[in-house]
Design a protein around this motif. Structure first.
Motif, PDB file in Angstrom:
ATOM      1  N   ALA A  18      -3.522  14.155 -33.092  1.00 46.93           N
ATOM      2  CA  ALA A  18      -2.699  15.343 -32.853  1.00 46.93           C
ATOM      3  C   ALA A  18      -3.577  16.587 -32.771  1.00 46.93           C
ATOM      4  CB  ALA A  18      -1.646  15.495 -33.948  1.00 46.93           C
ATOM      5  N   ASP A  19      -4.562  16.689 -33.640  1.00 43.92           N
ATOM      6  CA  ASP A  19      -5.494  17.826 -33.595  1.00 43.92           C
ATOM      7  C   ASP A  19      -6.283  17.842 -32.292  1.00 43.92           C
ATOM      8  OD1 ASP A  19      -4.668  18.646 -36.097  1.00 43.92           O
ATOM      9  OD2 ASP A  19      -6.413  17.779 -37.151  1.00 43.92           O
ATOM     10  N   ASP A  20      -6.490  16.661 -31.720  1.00 41.24           N
ATOM     11  CA  ASP A  20      -7.215  16.549 -30.451  1.00 41.24           C
ATOM     12  C   ASP A  20      -6.332  16.849 -29.246  1.00 41.24           C
ATOM     13  OD1 ASP A  20      -9.485  15.851 -31.869  1.00 41.24           O
ATOM     14  OD2 ASP A  20      -9.232  13.688 -31.533  1.00 41.24           O
ATOM     15  N   GLY A  21      -5.044  17.174 -29.486  1.00 35.85           N
ATOM     16  CA  GLY A  21      -4.155  17.583 -28.396  1.00 35.85           C
ATOM     17  C   GLY A  21      -3.105  16.576 -27.997  1.00 35.85           C
ATOM     18  N   ARG A  22      -3.004  15.479 -28.697  1.00 36.81           N
ATOM     19  CA  ARG A  22      -1.965  14.488 -28.393  1.00 36.81           C
ATOM     20  C   ARG A  22      -0.744  14.831 -29.238  1.00 36.81           C
ATOM     21  NH1 ARG A  22      -6.950  12.106 -28.605  1.00 36.81           N
ATOM     22  NH2 ARG A  22      -7.609  11.193 -26.629  1.00 36.81           N
ATOM     23  N   CYS A  23       0.312  15.279 -28.582  1.00 37.29           N
ATOM     24  CA  CYS A  23       1.434  15.897 -29.299  1.00 37.29           C
ATOM     25  C   CYS A  23       2.728  15.092 -29.280  1.00 37.29           C
ATOM     26  CB  CYS A  23       1.708  17.272 -28.710  1.00 37.29           C
ATOM     27  SG  CYS A  23       0.286  18.350 -28.805  1.00 37.29           S
ATOM     28  N   THR A  24       2.710  13.933 -28.666  1.00 37.10           N
ATOM     29  CA  THR A  24       3.918  13.118 -28.622  1.00 37.10           C
ATOM     30  C   THR A  24       3.584  11.704 -29.082  1.00 37.10           C
ATOM     31  OG1 THR A  24       3.558  12.322 -26.361  1.00 37.10           O
ATOM     32  CG2 THR A  24       4.762  14.419 -26.614  1.00 37.10           C
ATOM     33  N   PRO A  25       4.592  10.953 -29.550  1.00 38.38           N
ATOM     34  CA  PRO A  25       4.333   9.568 -29.923  1.00 38.38           C
ATOM     35  C   PRO A  25       3.726   8.753 -28.772  1.00 38.38           C
ATOM     36  CG  PRO A  25       6.432  10.251 -30.811  1.00 38.38           C
ATOM     37  CD  PRO A  25       5.952  11.372 -29.911  1.00 38.38           C
ATOM     38  N   ARG A  26       4.132   9.034 -27.563  1.00 37.92           N
ATOM     39  CA  ARG A  26       3.583   8.323 -26.402  1.00 37.92           C
ATOM     40  C   ARG A  26       2.095   8.616 -26.237  1.00 37.92           C
ATOM     41  NH1 ARG A  26       7.081   8.199 -21.156  1.00 37.92           N
ATOM     42  NH2 ARG A  26       8.216   6.892 -22.578  1.00 37.92           N
ATOM     43  N   GLN A  27       1.696   9.874 -26.426  1.00 38.10           N
ATOM     44  CA  GLN A  27       0.281  10.229 -26.325  1.00 38.10           C
ATOM     45  C   GLN A  27      -0.527   9.600 -27.458  1.00 38.10           C
ATOM     46  OE1 GLN A  27       0.711  14.480 -26.201  1.00 38.10           O
ATOM     47  NE2 GLN A  27       0.666  14.531 -23.957  1.00 38.10           N
ATOM     48  N   ILE A  28       0.062   9.549 -28.645  1.00 38.05           N
ATOM     49  CA  ILE A  28      -0.600   8.888 -29.773  1.00 38.05           C
ATOM     50  C   ILE A  28      -0.776   7.401 -29.442  1.00 38.05           C
ATOM     51  CG2 ILE A  28      -0.377   8.220 -32.204  1.00 38.05           C
ATOM     52  CD1 ILE A  28      -1.006  11.205 -31.858  1.00 38.05           C
ATOM     53  N   ALA A  29       0.263   6.787 -28.889  1.00 34.90           N
ATOM     54  CA  ALA A  29       0.202   5.365 -28.525  1.00 34.90           C
ATOM     55  C   ALA A  29      -0.894   5.108 -27.496  1.00 34.90           C
ATOM     56  CB  ALA A  29       1.555   4.905 -27.990  1.00 34.90           C
ATOM     57  N   SER A  30      -1.038   6.002 -26.543  1.00 32.38           N
ATOM     58  CA  SER A  30      -2.089   5.853 -25.539  1.00 32.38           C
ATOM     59  C   SER A  30      -3.473   5.932 -26.160  1.00 32.38           C
ATOM     60  CB  SER A  30      -1.956   6.934 -24.458  1.00 32.38           C
ATOM     61  OG  SER A  30      -0.784   6.748 -23.722  1.00 32.38           O
ATOM     62  N   ALA A  31      -3.591   6.725 -27.205  1.00 28.42           N
ATOM     63  CA  ALA A  31      -4.892   6.925 -27.845  1.00 28.42           C
ATOM     64  C   ALA A  31      -5.271   5.769 -28.770  1.00 28.42           C
ATOM     65  CB  ALA A  31      -4.887   8.233 -28.632  1.00 28.42           C
ATOM     66  N   CYS A  32      -4.287   5.187 -29.487  1.00 31.37           N
ATOM     67  CA  CYS A  32      -4.663   4.211 -30.520  1.00 31.37           C
ATOM     68  C   CYS A  32      -3.730   3.007 -30.622  1.00 31.37           C
ATOM     69  CB  CYS A  32      -4.745   4.907 -31.877  1.00 31.37           C
ATOM     70  SG  CYS A  32      -3.162   5.565 -32.450  1.00 31.37           S
ATOM     71  N   LYS A  33      -2.759   2.894 -29.737  1.00 33.59           N
ATOM     72  CA  LYS A  33      -1.791   1.792 -29.696  1.00 33.59           C
ATOM     73  C   LYS A  33      -0.717   1.846 -30.775  1.00 33.59           C
ATOM     74  CE  LYS A  33      -4.672  -1.631 -27.396  1.00 33.59           C
ATOM     75  NZ  LYS A  33      -5.103  -3.029 -27.437  1.00 33.59           N
ATOM     76  N   ALA A  34      -0.777   2.798 -31.695  1.00 38.27           N
ATOM     77  CA  ALA A  34       0.251   2.891 -32.734  1.00 38.27           C
ATOM     78  C   ALA A  34       1.619   3.080 -32.084  1.00 38.27           C
ATOM     79  CB  ALA A  34      -0.047   4.052 -33.672  1.00 38.27           C
ATOM     80  N   GLY A  35       2.588   2.285 -32.505  1.00 38.26           N
ATOM     81  CA  GLY A  35       3.941   2.388 -31.982  1.00 38.26           C
ATOM     82  C   GLY A  35       4.212   1.523 -30.772  1.00 38.26           C
ATOM     83  N   THR A  36       3.225   0.735 -30.326  1.00 40.05           N
ATOM     84  CA  THR A  36       3.419  -0.054 -29.111  1.00 40.05           C
ATOM     85  C   THR A  36       3.768  -1.514 -29.368  1.00 40.05           C
ATOM     86  OG1 THR A  36       1.057  -0.560 -28.944  1.00 40.05           O
ATOM     87  CG2 THR A  36       1.837   1.414 -27.798  1.00 40.05           C
ATOM     88  N   ASP A  37       3.712  -1.958 -30.621  1.00 42.61           N
ATOM     89  CA  ASP A  37       4.019  -3.369 -30.897  1.00 42.61           C
ATOM     90  C   ASP A  37       5.445  -3.489 -31.433  1.00 42.61           C
ATOM     91  OD1 ASP A  37       3.501  -6.097 -30.922  1.00 42.61           O
ATOM     92  OD2 ASP A  37       2.585  -6.053 -32.912  1.00 42.61           O
TER      93      ASP A  37
END
Length: 90
Positions: A18-37
């Motif tokens: 989030a500090d790096d600019g990823r502000c939505t769950p979808r952006q977080i998922a793209s960065a680290c896969k969290a929320g995709t399973d």
């Protein structure tokens, strides 16, 4: 504390993304896969992200206050569109 047990993602990692600019769950998922399973962590990710407070990307996307049309050089403000140059009366 783990947020996503499927991929071993911690709160700290989500906050760093989030500090790096990823502000939505979808952006977080793209960065680290969290929320995709299994998806059980998505609500926790949303709560960690908050309502847009402090997000660098969201700050950059805030609407810019535009100048009033009469303050723009070369722009004529017309109250009635039928009176605008180049229009025909109906």
């Amino acid at each position: 504390m783990y947020v996503c047990s499927c991929f071993g993602i911690t709160e700290q990692q989500v906050k760093q993304h989030a500090d790096d600019g990823r502000c939505t769950p979808r952006q977080i998922a793209s960065a680290c896969k969290a929320g995709t399973d299994c998806g059980s962590c998505v609500k926790r990710i949303q709560s960690l992200l908050g309502r847009g407070t402090g997000c660098a990307t969201r700050t950059r996307l805030e609407p810019v206050q535009e100048a009033a049309p009469e303050a723009v050089p070369g722009v004529t403000v017309v109250a009635d569109p039928a009176e605008a140059p180049g229009t025909r009366a109906a």
